[in-house]
Design an enzyme around this catalytic site. Structure first.
Site, PDB file in Angstrom:
ATOM      1  CB  THR A 129     -26.384  -7.665  -9.580  1.00  0.00           C
ATOM      2  OG1 THR A 129     -26.103  -7.198 -11.048  1.00  0.00           O
ATOM      3  CG2 THR A 129     -27.810  -7.867  -9.509  1.00  0.00           C
ATOM      4  CB  ALA A 130     -24.420  -9.183  -4.971  1.00  0.00           C
ATOM      5  CE  LYS A 155     -19.088  -6.350  -4.217  1.00  0.00           C
ATOM      6  NZ  LYS A 155     -19.245  -7.038  -2.812  1.00  0.00           N
ATOM      7  CB  THR A 200     -13.623   1.682  -7.078  1.00  0.00           C
ATOM      8  OG1 THR A 200     -14.216   0.838  -6.151  1.00  0.00           O
ATOM      9  CG2 THR A 200     -12.456   0.667  -7.504  1.00  0.00           C
ATOM     10  CB  CYS A 207     -19.708  -1.173  -1.077  1.00  0.00           C
ATOM     11  SG  CYS A 207     -17.938  -1.165  -0.788  1.00  0.00           S
ATOM     12  CG  ASP A 260      -2.117   0.896   1.124  1.00  0.00           C
ATOM     13  OD1 ASP A 260      -3.250   0.331   1.298  1.00  0.00           O
ATOM     14  OD2 ASP A 260      -1.996   1.992   1.235  1.00  0.00           O
ATOM     15  CD  GLU A 274     -13.863 -10.968  -0.374  1.00  0.00           C
ATOM     16  OE1 GLU A 274     -13.066 -11.619  -0.971  1.00  0.00           O
ATOM     17  OE2 GLU A 274     -14.903 -11.531   0.017  1.00  0.00           O
ATOM     18  N   GLY A 323     -25.486   2.270   5.591  1.00  0.00           N
ATOM     19  CA  GLY A 323     -24.396   2.931   5.459  1.00  0.00           C
ATOM     20  C   GLY A 323     -23.225   1.932   4.894  1.00  0.00           C
TER      21      GLY A 323
HETATM   22  P1  NAD Z   1      -9.913   0.912   1.387  1.00  0.00           P
HETATM   23  O1  NAD Z   1      -9.901   2.612   1.238  1.00  0.00           O
HETATM   24  O2  NAD Z   1     -10.054   0.614   2.776  1.00  0.00           O
HETATM   25  O3  NAD Z   1      -8.389   0.389   0.938  1.00  0.00           O
HETATM   26  C1  NAD Z   1      -7.755   0.625  -0.109  1.00  0.00           C
HETATM   27  C2  NAD Z   1      -6.259   1.044   0.088  1.00  0.00           C
HETATM   28  O4  NAD Z   1      -6.043   1.005  -1.110  1.00  0.00           O
HETATM   29  C3  NAD Z   1      -5.967   2.258   0.849  1.00  0.00           C
HETATM   30  O5  NAD Z   1      -5.201   1.661   2.062  1.00  0.00           O
HETATM   31  C4  NAD Z   1      -5.210   2.991  -0.307  1.00  0.00           C
HETATM   32  O6  NAD Z   1      -4.030   3.628   0.199  1.00  0.00           O
HETATM   33  C5  NAD Z   1      -4.684   1.896  -1.442  1.00  0.00           C
HETATM   34  N1  NAD Z   1      -4.257   2.266  -2.585  1.00  0.00           N
HETATM   35  C6  NAD Z   1      -4.801   3.098  -3.291  1.00  0.00           C
HETATM   36  N2  NAD Z   1      -4.274   3.172  -4.577  1.00  0.00           N
HETATM   37  C7  NAD Z   1      -3.029   2.548  -4.541  1.00  0.00           C
HETATM   38  C8  NAD Z   1      -1.975   2.194  -5.252  1.00  0.00           C
HETATM   39  N3  NAD Z   1      -1.823   2.926  -6.578  1.00  0.00           N
HETATM   40  N4  NAD Z   1      -0.822   1.831  -4.743  1.00  0.00           N
HETATM   41  C9  NAD Z   1      -0.744   1.121  -3.417  1.00  0.00           C
HETATM   42  N5  NAD Z   1      -2.015   1.273  -2.738  1.00  0.00           N
HETATM   43  C10 NAD Z   1      -2.871   1.685  -3.134  1.00  0.00           C
HETATM   44  O7  NAD Z   1     -11.030   0.179   0.700  1.00  0.00           O
HETATM   45  P2  NAD Z   1     -11.714  -1.077   0.651  1.00  0.00           P
HETATM   46  O8  NAD Z   1     -12.985  -0.825   1.794  1.00  0.00           O
HETATM   47  O9  NAD Z   1     -10.612  -2.127   1.061  1.00  0.00           O
HETATM   48  O10 NAD Z   1     -12.281  -1.531  -0.735  1.00  0.00           O
HETATM   49  C11 NAD Z   1     -11.445  -1.862  -1.756  1.00  0.00           C
HETATM   50  C12 NAD Z   1     -12.485  -2.178  -2.722  1.00  0.00           C
HETATM   51  O11 NAD Z   1     -13.228  -3.436  -2.470  1.00  0.00           O
HETATM   52  C13 NAD Z   1     -13.465  -1.059  -3.294  1.00  0.00           C
HETATM   53  O12 NAD Z   1     -13.632  -1.139  -4.805  1.00  0.00           O
HETATM   54  C14 NAD Z   1     -14.728  -1.822  -2.605  1.00  0.00           C
HETATM   55  O13 NAD Z   1     -15.732  -1.473  -3.382  1.00  0.00           O
HETATM   56  C15 NAD Z   1     -14.474  -3.143  -2.563  1.00  0.00           C
HETATM   57  N6  NAD Z   1     -15.372  -3.959  -1.391  1.00  0.00           N
HETATM   58  C16 NAD Z   1     -15.065  -3.331  -0.310  1.00  0.00           C
HETATM   59  C17 NAD Z   1     -15.917  -4.173   0.776  1.00  0.00           C
HETATM   60  C18 NAD Z   1     -15.742  -3.639   2.328  1.00  0.00           C
HETATM   61  O14 NAD Z   1     -16.339  -4.058   3.064  1.00  0.00           O
HETATM   62  N7  NAD Z   1     -15.066  -2.548   2.629  1.00  0.00           N
HETATM   63  C19 NAD Z   1     -16.410  -5.367   0.435  1.00  0.00           C
HETATM   64  C20 NAD Z   1     -16.186  -5.740  -0.949  1.00  0.00           C
HETATM   65  C21 NAD Z   1     -15.637  -4.929  -1.821  1.00  0.00           C
HETATM   66  C1  UGA Z   2     -22.183  -5.174   2.087  1.00  0.00           C
HETATM   67  C2  UGA Z   2     -22.379  -6.703   1.708  1.00  0.00           C
HETATM   68  O1  UGA Z   2     -23.211  -7.252   2.765  1.00  0.00           O
HETATM   69  C3  UGA Z   2     -21.233  -7.427   1.479  1.00  0.00           C
HETATM   70  O2  UGA Z   2     -21.718  -8.536   0.756  1.00  0.00           O
HETATM   71  C4  UGA Z   2     -20.575  -6.629   0.279  1.00  0.00           C
HETATM   72  O3  UGA Z   2     -19.397  -7.397   0.061  1.00  0.00           O
HETATM   73  C5  UGA Z   2     -20.027  -5.400   0.836  1.00  0.00           C
HETATM   74  O4  UGA Z   2     -21.222  -4.723   1.347  1.00  0.00           O
HETATM   75  C6  UGA Z   2     -19.367  -4.507  -0.065  1.00  0.00           C
HETATM   76  O5  UGA Z   2     -19.194  -4.644  -1.138  1.00  0.00           O
HETATM   77  O6  UGA Z   2     -18.740  -3.515   0.571  1.00  0.00           O
HETATM   78  P1  UGA Z   2     -21.236  -4.120   4.660  1.00  0.00           P
HETATM   79  O7  UGA Z   2     -21.468  -2.905   4.067  1.00  0.00           O
HETATM   80  O8  UGA Z   2     -19.898  -4.451   5.312  1.00  0.00           O
HETATM   81  O9  UGA Z   2     -21.375  -5.507   3.363  1.00  0.00           O
HETATM   82  O10 UGA Z   2     -22.390  -4.453   5.533  1.00  0.00           O
HETATM   83  P2  UGA Z   2     -23.811  -5.239   5.717  1.00  0.00           P
HETATM   84  O11 UGA Z   2     -24.099  -6.050   6.839  1.00  0.00           O
HETATM   85  O12 UGA Z   2     -24.040  -5.398   4.377  1.00  0.00           O
HETATM   86  O13 UGA Z   2     -24.447  -3.721   6.158  1.00  0.00           O
HETATM   87  C7  UGA Z   2     -24.765  -2.597   5.144  1.00  0.00           C
HETATM   88  C8  UGA Z   2     -25.814  -1.678   5.980  1.00  0.00           C
HETATM   89  O14 UGA Z   2     -26.951  -2.135   5.973  1.00  0.00           O
HETATM   90  C9  UGA Z   2     -25.410  -1.139   7.469  1.00  0.00           C
HETATM   91  O15 UGA Z   2     -25.413   0.078   7.738  1.00  0.00           O
HETATM   92  C10 UGA Z   2     -26.191  -2.205   8.227  1.00  0.00           C
HETATM   93  O16 UGA Z   2     -26.573  -1.670   9.444  1.00  0.00           O
HETATM   94  C11 UGA Z   2     -27.575  -2.045   7.180  1.00  0.00           C
HETATM   95  N1  UGA Z   2     -28.300  -3.183   7.506  1.00  0.00           N
HETATM   96  C12 UGA Z   2     -28.137  -4.495   7.242  1.00  0.00           C
HETATM   97  C13 UGA Z   2     -29.734  -3.075   7.687  1.00  0.00           C
HETATM   98  O17 UGA Z   2     -29.983  -1.767   8.092  1.00  0.00           O
HETATM   99  N2  UGA Z   2     -30.503  -3.901   7.835  1.00  0.00           N
HETATM  100  C14 UGA Z   2     -30.251  -5.285   7.626  1.00  0.00           C
HETATM  101  O18 UGA Z   2     -31.005  -6.188   7.853  1.00  0.00           O
HETATM  102  C15 UGA Z   2     -28.879  -5.669   7.205  1.00  0.00           C
END
Ligand code: NAD
Ligand code: UGA
Length: 476
Positions: free
Chosen positions: A228-229, A226, A95, A282, A37, A171, A279
């Protein structure tokens, strides 16, 4: 192409890269995994000897990091060096929604993904499988492939040639349950156009995921699945929250309605908890991205359909703050309100798009004095989110103050002299509150607003507190 993967590099040590690579390392002791990172501070925290300091709070993550770090799991800022030795590079960078330019407010900003593709083109050696782990708009793989193929031409040295496969492997982990979701996933999705490359990636997951849960699709289906889910999940929450408001108006109870509809196996009982509005980093961003894609491909009606999920969520969050003002006789200026929970859900320190941000901003705007507690979110984070400095003197003197906030370390201290408390995150410790005890220190008439259904109504009915619960038409 070699089938035996020895070295993985993941670019992005965030909420996805960190936990996902930790679990792969834990399940694959024979593979060296380098998480890189460009944020030095974040990397230092991943390397901290005190596991409490890891940059991400996820139950179970510390134990896995402790087991693997320094053995086959490494965190560093050596992007160039670690790409060069990798057989597979995961791109797991942020992203976010674009803030300016074409598609601003809806399309994903792929700036960071593009930078990664250029770095892989520049530093990789031999054949490299590039895996999209970040959530990306449909057709991004095509862009990555173009960058890889054309830029790598510039960096080819005389002795070696470079080649690439691009796979989509989105993911699905949810924060707060990430480790469990990664160890026991509902499915692993791999999209790609070359069977051999898909097989190489599948082999890694097969170490702990049953083969029938590893789905192979074409690359565009994987990218779209992704988005769509997340859109379907968010839609469910907006749906139940809309019905919750109707319950309050009609004397019904949203928990009973959810139980009744959730017993229909076609509907299912998960994701039907009405709350303060979804919240997380994503849901909103991914739906808006879907909306942008629909518009781009000339499907405005479909764009409007999905956009309404976000519109409903925004309305719902403001509805809660308005309701608090209304119940407190139409004015909260100078009134003391305890806020229990600031993260967007329990068991995470993440506040991105948390409903608490919107609701607290609204209450501050109305002049309230907020005493905010959260077991994992820091006061610095809250300052950033509310775009407003903490007023630490509020704990001693509130004379002539309005529209301020301060952080309360121990939840027991939010009740003293409070006109109301608002429960916004479903942390376990809040369900243990002894309302009979805390009511004694609140200023009467005092209110409890439970936006997470964690307070048992019979525990409140024994006190002299007024009670409002989300979607509860009996209490309203
Ligand atoms: P994040 O902001 O927590 O982490 C991203 C990291 O990438 C940061 O630490 C940043 O410094 C680093 N970075 C950016 N550009 C870089 C580069 N050029 N070189 C090196 N490091 C670099 O983001 P996240 O929550 O891990 O999400 C990442 C992706 O996964 C997003 O597309 C998000 O939509 C997806 N996603 C997130 C979740 C979730 O629960 N947070 C779940 C599923 C999918
Ligand atoms: C969500 C999806 O559940 C993951 O499958 C996906 O990978 C991820 O987004 C992503 O792409 O970032 P996350 O946002 O971590 O995961 O958490 P969720 O459990 O989905 O909750 C999202 C929001 O909905 C929270 O604010 C939660 O409190 C709220 N929520 C969830 C409700 O208000 N009611 C519910 O029944 C469930």
């Amino acid at each position: 192409m070699q089938n035996k993967i020895k070295n993985i590099c993941c670019i992005g040590a965030g909420y996805v890269g960190g936990p996902t690579m930790s679990v792969i390392a834990y399940k694959s002791p024979d593979i060296e995994i380098n998480v890189v990172d460009n944020n030095q501070e974040r990397i230092n925290l991943w390397n901290s000897s005190n596991l409490q300091d890891l940059p991400i709070y996820e139950p179970g993550l510390d134990k896995i990091v402790q087991k693997c770090r320094g053995k086959n799991l490494f965190f560093s800022t050596n992007v160039k060096e670690k790409i060069a030795i990798a057989d597979i590079v995961f791109i797991s960078v942020n992203t976010p929604t674009k803030k300016k330019g074409l598609g601003a407010g809806q399309a994903s900003d792929l700036k960071w993904v593009e930078i990664c593709a250029r770095e892989v083109a520049k530093y990789s050696k031999g054949h490299t499988i590039v895996v999209e782990k970040s959530t990306l708009p449909v057709k991004t793989a095509e862009v990555i492939k173009k960058i890889l193929d054309s830029s790598s031409e510039n960096y080819r040295d005389n002795n070696s040639s470079k080649s690439f496969d691009v796979l989509s492997n989105p993911e699905f982990l949810a924060e707060g349950t990430a480790i469990n979701d990664l160890i026991k996933p509902d499915r692993i999705l791999i999209g790609g156009d070359r069977k051999e490359a898909i097989e190489v990636l599948s082999e890694i997951y097969k170490r702990w995921v049953p083969e029938n849960k590893i789905l192979h699709t074409n690359i565009w289906s994987s990218e779209l699945a992704k988005l769509t889910a997340n859109a379907f999940l968010a839609q469910r929450i907006s749906s139940i929250n809309s019905i919750g408001a109707l319950c309050e108006a009609t004397g019904a109870d949203v928990r009973e309605v959810a139980r009744a509809i959730g017993s229909d196996s076609r509907i299912g009982n998960k994701f039907l908890d009405s709350g303060p509005g979804f919240g997380g980093s994503c849901f909103k961003k991914d739906i808006l991205n879907l909306v942008y894609l629909c518009k781009y491909f000339g499907l405005p009606e479909i764009a409007e359909f999905w956009e309404s999920v976000v519109t409903m969520n925004n309305w719902h969050q403001h509805r809660i703050s308005k309701l608090v003002v209304k119940k407190l006789f139409g004015t909260i200026t100078g009134k003391k309100i305890g806020i229990l929970g600031f993260s967007f859900k329990a068991n995470t320190n993440d506040t991105r798009e948390s409903a608490a941000i919107t609701i607290c901003k609204d209450l501050i705007e109305e002049g309230a004095l907020l005493y905010i507690h959260d077991p994992k979110v820091s006061p610095e984070q809250i300052t950033n989110d509310l775009c407003k400095k903490e007023n630490k003197s509020m704990t001693n003197n509130t004379k002539n103050l309005e529209g301020e906030w301060c952080f309360i370390k121990d939840s027991k201290n939010v009740f003293e002299g409070a006109d109301a408390v608002v429960l916004l995150t479903e942390w376990d410790e809040y369900s243990m509150i002894n309302w009979d005890n805390v009511s004694k220190s609140m200023r009467k008439p005092a209110w409890v607003f439970d936006a997470r259904s964690i307070v048992m109504p019979d525990k409140i009915s024994m006190t002299d507190l007024n009670f409002w619960r989300i979607g509860d038409g009996f209490q309203s």
